[in-house]
Design a protein around this motif. Structure first.
Motif, PDB file in Angstrom:
ATOM      1  N   ILE A 231       0.816  -1.210   0.000  1.00  0.00           N
ATOM      2  CA  ILE A 231       0.000   0.000   0.000  1.00  0.00           C
ATOM      3  C   ILE A 231       0.854   1.266   0.000  1.00  0.00           C
ATOM      4  O   ILE A 231       0.559   2.238  -0.697  1.00  0.00           O
ATOM      5  N   GLY A 232       1.939   1.268   0.784  1.00  0.00           N
ATOM      6  CA  GLY A 232       2.808   2.441   0.817  1.00  0.00           C
ATOM      7  C   GLY A 232       3.405   2.742  -0.542  1.00  0.00           C
ATOM      8  O   GLY A 232       3.477   3.897  -0.969  1.00  0.00           O
ATOM      9  N   ALA A 233       3.834   1.688  -1.245  1.00  0.00           N
ATOM     10  CA  ALA A 233       4.384   1.871  -2.588  1.00  0.00           C
ATOM     11  C   ALA A 233       3.319   2.398  -3.534  1.00  0.00           C
ATOM     12  O   ALA A 233       3.587   3.247  -4.387  1.00  0.00           O
ATOM     13  N   MET A 234       2.095   1.897  -3.387  1.00  0.00           N
ATOM     14  CA  MET A 234       0.999   2.390  -4.217  1.00  0.00           C
ATOM     15  C   MET A 234       0.763   3.879  -3.988  1.00  0.00           C
ATOM     16  O   MET A 234       0.581   4.653  -4.925  1.00  0.00           O
ATOM     17  N   MET A 235       0.759   4.288  -2.712  1.00  0.00           N
ATOM     18  CA  MET A 235       0.491   5.683  -2.374  1.00  0.00           C
ATOM     19  C   MET A 235       1.555   6.621  -2.933  1.00  0.00           C
ATOM     20  O   MET A 235       1.256   7.734  -3.367  1.00  0.00           O
ATOM     21  N   SER A 236       2.811   6.154  -2.924  1.00  0.00           N
ATOM     22  CA  SER A 236       3.910   6.999  -3.395  1.00  0.00           C
ATOM     23  C   SER A 236       4.258   6.752  -4.861  1.00  0.00           C
ATOM     24  O   SER A 236       5.196   7.344  -5.382  1.00  0.00           O
ATOM     25  N   LYS A 237       3.489   5.851  -5.505  1.00  0.00           N
ATOM     26  CA  LYS A 237       3.727   5.507  -6.915  1.00  0.00           C
ATOM     27  C   LYS A 237       5.109   4.894  -7.123  1.00  0.00           C
ATOM     28  O   LYS A 237       5.743   5.069  -8.159  1.00  0.00           O
ATOM     29  N   LYS A 238       5.577   4.162  -6.126  1.00  0.00           N
ATOM     30  CA  LYS A 238       6.874   3.498  -6.210  1.00  0.00           C
ATOM     31  C   LYS A 238       6.693   2.065  -6.702  1.00  0.00           C
ATOM     32  O   LYS A 238       5.760   1.375  -6.298  1.00  0.00           O
ATOM     33  N   ALA A 239       7.585   1.627  -7.561  1.00  0.00           N
ATOM     34  CA  ALA A 239       7.486   0.271  -8.102  1.00  0.00           C
ATOM     35  C   ALA A 239       7.774  -0.769  -7.021  1.00  0.00           C
ATOM     36  O   ALA A 239       8.586  -0.548  -6.122  1.00  0.00           O
ATOM     37  N   TYR A 240       7.087  -1.902  -7.099  1.00  0.00           N
ATOM     38  CA  TYR A 240       7.363  -3.027  -6.215  1.00  0.00           C
ATOM     39  C   TYR A 240       7.042  -4.305  -6.979  1.00  0.00           C
ATOM     40  O   TYR A 240       6.475  -4.262  -8.075  1.00  0.00           O
ATOM     41  N   THR A 241       7.419  -5.450  -6.444  1.00  0.00           N
ATOM     42  CA  THR A 241       7.190  -6.728  -7.117  1.00  0.00           C
ATOM     43  C   THR A 241       6.758  -7.774  -6.096  1.00  0.00           C
ATOM     44  O   THR A 241       6.672  -7.487  -4.899  1.00  0.00           O
ATOM     45  N   VAL A 242       6.508  -8.985  -6.563  1.00  0.00           N
ATOM     46  CA  VAL A 242       6.248 -10.088  -5.641  1.00  0.00           C
ATOM     47  C   VAL A 242       7.483 -10.245  -4.749  1.00  0.00           C
ATOM     48  O   VAL A 242       8.619 -10.179  -5.220  1.00  0.00           O
ATOM     49  N   SER A 243       7.276 -10.435  -3.462  1.00  0.00           N
ATOM     50  CA  SER A 243       8.375 -10.459  -2.486  1.00  0.00           C
ATOM     51  C   SER A 243       9.382 -11.570  -2.775  1.00  0.00           C
ATOM     52  O   SER A 243       9.083 -12.756  -2.601  1.00  0.00           O
ATOM     53  N   ALA A 244      10.589 -11.185  -3.175  1.00  0.00           N
ATOM     54  CA  ALA A 244      11.631 -12.160  -3.502  1.00  0.00           C
ATOM     55  C   ALA A 244      12.020 -13.039  -2.309  1.00  0.00           C
ATOM     56  O   ALA A 244      12.221 -14.253  -2.476  1.00  0.00           O
ATOM     57  N   PRO A 245      12.142 -12.498  -1.083  1.00  0.00           N
ATOM     58  CA  PRO A 245      12.504 -13.357   0.051  1.00  0.00           C
ATOM     59  C   PRO A 245      11.463 -14.442   0.324  1.00  0.00           C
ATOM     60  O   PRO A 245      11.805 -15.543   0.767  1.00  0.00           O
ATOM     61  N   VAL A 246      10.197 -14.130   0.057  1.00  0.00           N
ATOM     62  CA  VAL A 246       9.130 -15.115   0.270  1.00  0.00           C
ATOM     63  C   VAL A 246       9.253 -16.238  -0.756  1.00  0.00           C
ATOM     64  O   VAL A 246       9.167 -17.426  -0.417  1.00  0.00           O
ATOM     65  N   ILE A 247       9.465 -15.869  -2.018  1.00  0.00           N
ATOM     66  CA  ILE A 247       9.633 -16.881  -3.062  1.00  0.00           C
ATOM     67  C   ILE A 247      10.853 -17.752  -2.766  1.00  0.00           C
ATOM     68  O   ILE A 247      10.808 -18.983  -2.895  1.00  0.00           O
TER      69      ILE A 247
END
Length: 255
Positions: A231-247
């Motif tokens: 949500i924070g990335a969405m609010m600031s229009k910052k790119a993000y991806t599926v969490s690499a550490p989780v994968i």
């Protein structure tokens, strides 16, 4: 947007994501990763294989808040887009013999600036501070197991839907309707036997485009479905991806 963000973090669902506001892969899910006649794993076996508390550094792992919705109550206006919509809500693709899910929430980051005065509220510092505090990945992981070539067919259904629904689609969950304006395949993690990753963008009116990221990976006759929202990335229009550490952590348990 603030209320929308709070609700969306609590559970990844079409109703909450869309109702709050006024690439490539190894085989790209083409089903040619090798036939498997293996028998599906049981729900108990999948629960032993899915990520657990303490297994993902920097993340808290636990049950999916609110649970995974009933697939019969999650549907698109175009049936070919159902696999994409269901993946975004943590529902296992196709017709699995068994499945189980967990949620991994990134440890909270402390805001770099405290904004509490009226002046701060007026110049937007409060919103910036709120965005920083919510700049964390929330990922739902669903493991599902299939008999025969069911895993390959299920992955292919997602891959086909990503291509067929690139122009966007509308859908609903429990009567709540929403619209995604586009779906685009993106670079996958490259793990497993074959995989497909994609972004689905929701047009949230005055809040602009809100992207959701998902990836489905086949490990033999088991699929791992990952859906991430920040949500924070969405609010600031910052790119993000599926969490690499989780994968990474989940892949290690499936080897």
């Amino acid at each position: 947007m603030r209320l929308c963000a709070t609700a969306a973090v609590s559970v990844l669902s079409l109703a909450l994501i869309t109702g709050c506001s006024d690439g490539g892969s190894k085989d790209s899910g083409d089903g040619k990763g090798g036939k498997s006649a293996a028998k599906a794993l049981s729900a108990a076996e999948l629960k032993q294989l899915i990520i657990a508390k303490g297994e993902v550094p920097g993340y808290k792992v636990g049950p999916v808040e609110g649970g995974i919705p009933d697939k019969t109550k999650v549907k698109s206006d175009d049936a070919q887009c159902d696999p994409v919509l269901r993946a975004l809500t943590g529902i296992a693709p196709g017709e699995p013999a068994a499945n189980t899910s967990r949620m991994a929430t990134e440890d909270k980051k402390d805001p770099t600036d405290d904004a509490t005065s009226l002046d701060d509220l007026a110049d937007g510092k409060f919103e910036d501070s709120l965005g920083e505090s919510m700049d964390l990945d929330v990922t739902v992981v669903t493991l599902s197991s299939y008999d025969g070539d069911g895993a390959e067919a299920a992955l292919k259904s997602v891959s086909d839907a990503v291509k067929g629904c690139s122009g966007g689609f509308s859908g609903e969950q429990d009567g709540e309707k929403g619209k995604f304006t586009k779906v685009a395949e993106e670079k996958s993690s490259g793990t497993g036997d074959e995989s497909v990753a994609f972004t689905a963008t929701n047009d949230a009116g005055k809040d602009g485009a809100l992207p959701l990221h998902a990836e489905v990976v086949r490990h033999g006759n088991t699929l791992a479905t990952y859906t991430t929202i920040n949500i924070g990335a969405m609010m600031s229009k910052k790119a993000y991806t599926v969490s690499a550490p989780v994968i990474k952590a989940q892949t290690a348990k499936l080897k």
